[in-house]
Design a protein around this motif. Sequence first.
Motif, short mmCIF file in Angstrom:
data_model
loop_
_atom_site.label_atom_id
_atom_site.label_comp_id
_atom_site.label_asym_id
_atom_site.label_seq_id
_atom_site.Cartn_x
_atom_site.Cartn_y
_atom_site.Cartn_z
N ILE A 110 43.50 44.97 -26.31
CA ILE A 110 42.26 44.72 -27.03
C ILE A 110 42.42 43.49 -27.90
O ILE A 110 43.39 43.35 -28.65
CB ILE A 110 41.89 45.94 -27.88
N ASN A 111 41.47 42.58 -27.80
CA ASN A 111 41.56 41.31 -28.49
C ASN A 111 40.62 41.25 -29.69
O ASN A 111 39.64 42.01 -29.78
CB ASN A 111 41.21 40.16 -27.53
N GLU A 143 36.44 41.56 -29.94
CA GLU A 143 35.88 42.21 -28.76
C GLU A 143 35.04 43.41 -29.18
O GLU A 143 35.14 43.92 -30.30
CB GLU A 143 36.98 42.63 -27.79
N ILE A 173 34.41 47.27 -28.46
CA ILE A 173 34.97 48.46 -27.84
C ILE A 173 33.97 49.60 -27.96
O ILE A 173 33.23 49.69 -28.94
CB ILE A 173 36.34 48.87 -28.43
N VAL A 191 45.38 50.87 -32.42
CA VAL A 191 44.61 49.65 -32.70
C VAL A 191 44.57 49.40 -34.20
O VAL A 191 44.73 48.25 -34.66
CB VAL A 191 43.18 49.77 -32.13
N VAL A 194 36.95 44.47 -34.52
CA VAL A 194 36.19 44.76 -33.29
C VAL A 194 34.79 45.20 -33.66
O VAL A 194 34.52 45.62 -34.79
CB VAL A 194 36.87 45.86 -32.45
N ASP A 196 33.46 44.99 -23.89
CA ASP A 196 34.73 44.53 -23.33
C ASP A 196 35.62 45.68 -22.89
O ASP A 196 36.15 45.67 -21.78
CB ASP A 196 35.47 43.67 -24.37
N VAL A 197 35.77 46.69 -23.75
CA VAL A 197 36.73 47.77 -23.47
C VAL A 197 36.08 49.12 -23.77
O VAL A 197 35.48 49.31 -24.83
CB VAL A 197 38.01 47.62 -24.32
#
Length: 504
Positions: free
Chosen positions: A25-26, A29, A31, A49, A65, A131-132
């Motif tokens: 996970i960037n 992003e 989520i 995270v 995030v 993204d995730v």
Amino acid sequence: MITERIGYHAFRDRVMSAEEAAQLINNEETIATSGFGAGGTPKAVPRAVAAMAKERHALGEPFSVRLFTGASTMTDVDGVLADADAVSFRMPYMSDPVMRRKINAGSIAYVDTHLSRMAPWARAGFFGKIDVAIIEVALIRSDGGLVPTFAVGNAQTWLDLADRVIIEINTWHTPQIEGLHDILNTAGHDVPATLARITAPGIRVGQEVLRVDPNKIAAVVITHEAEQSITFRPDPDAEMIAGHIIDFLQNEVAHGRLPRALPPLQSGVGNIANAVMGGLANAPFDNLSAYTEVIQDGMLDMLRSGRMVSISGAALYLSPPCADFVNTHMHTLRDKIVLRPQEVSNNPSVVRALNAITMNSAVEIDIYGNVNSTRIAGSRVQNGIGGSGDFSRSAMLSIFMTPSIAKNRDISSIVPMVSHVDHISQDVQIMVTEQGVADLRGLCARGRARQIIEHCAHPDYRPFLWDYLYRAEQYSGGDTPHVLSEALSWHQRLINNGSMMPVN
């Protein structure tokens, strides 16, 4: 255990630790996690995270995030990520105290919306790309189907939209949970016709599992953790409110306005809602059913006693003993309980078709029947609107309930004008406090005010409400009389003096 819980062989080589999965996970992003309340919420990866975010912040590196969920996620997601300053944006619902504090401080942007709207709006692209997805499941079948745990929420939508997917397999949940869920993929074009087939809470219209493109699976993490559970405490006011509601329903049956079996019930979250269900367990109603979002101890107790025959919801939200009972006796319960995506469990068209009776909590209510269910003194968010709007506007009978006072009588829950409106008076038919019931059906604004003040206001505040109404009628007039210079003065007194009570 891995072999038992991962039937789809291609996923077995994607097993890794939560810490390794977190590295996928960037910064900045979006989520999206499973979960609706405590039920079905991933646990190990969000903690990892949060730990990663703290490490990066210590090095002077940015990390945050945008967080989407089904509903609240308690500390498992909301709490740990907010505490790590790892969230920049949150929707659609939260109730965690750390998250709440940072939203109210302005450090986290928050969008509050009806829970039934989240998935279709996400599919329409209103909130940007996802993204995730981090999804908790009990097992992965040999055909790749994902069996959820205690909630469905928006999980199927997140699986459809996310670029990458992290699966948490929680082995605390029994494999016998397979068959509990009814997952309609609401991205299809035949959804209205399919929803029309739900003519009773127990009817199933979807499939038992979540589906995902296998190429999206980036990680599989194995966990073994009980759901974070709620503890329901005895509350005299809640029990009195429950008693008033049961008396009211019995009177409706006696006058032929409701059948003895009652239409399907919906009930919100918390002590009052649970007390109502506990009271109904001893009331003279049989063959009850529920079409709701959160299934709490009271409904489960009625199911176990035979008083309730079927329950449809989005999630189980139970005390530790009840959660253990469900996990142990899942094979006997999964034919009586249906867990659905929240876009279905909260769908207004189904609620309307079932003629549901809805019961939801309020923060405050004004004398004309408008309800604030989310903000303290108009500004500070307590929680989101959740599903209360999804249900109340479409209900055959819409009930709102709250204790008449709070904070050692410094706050009256009945006020001249609510400081924030979540539910307009047209969507509110019955109001209940521990003082009594106000039946607002068919009443004009002034008639509603008299009912609410007489039957729902606390005696300490009732004279001041009568005085306000009298002066508003005399000097302001109108269909809905207000003294605008005083309408929010009660809230200002609370801010200035710590109490709404007028100073002599």
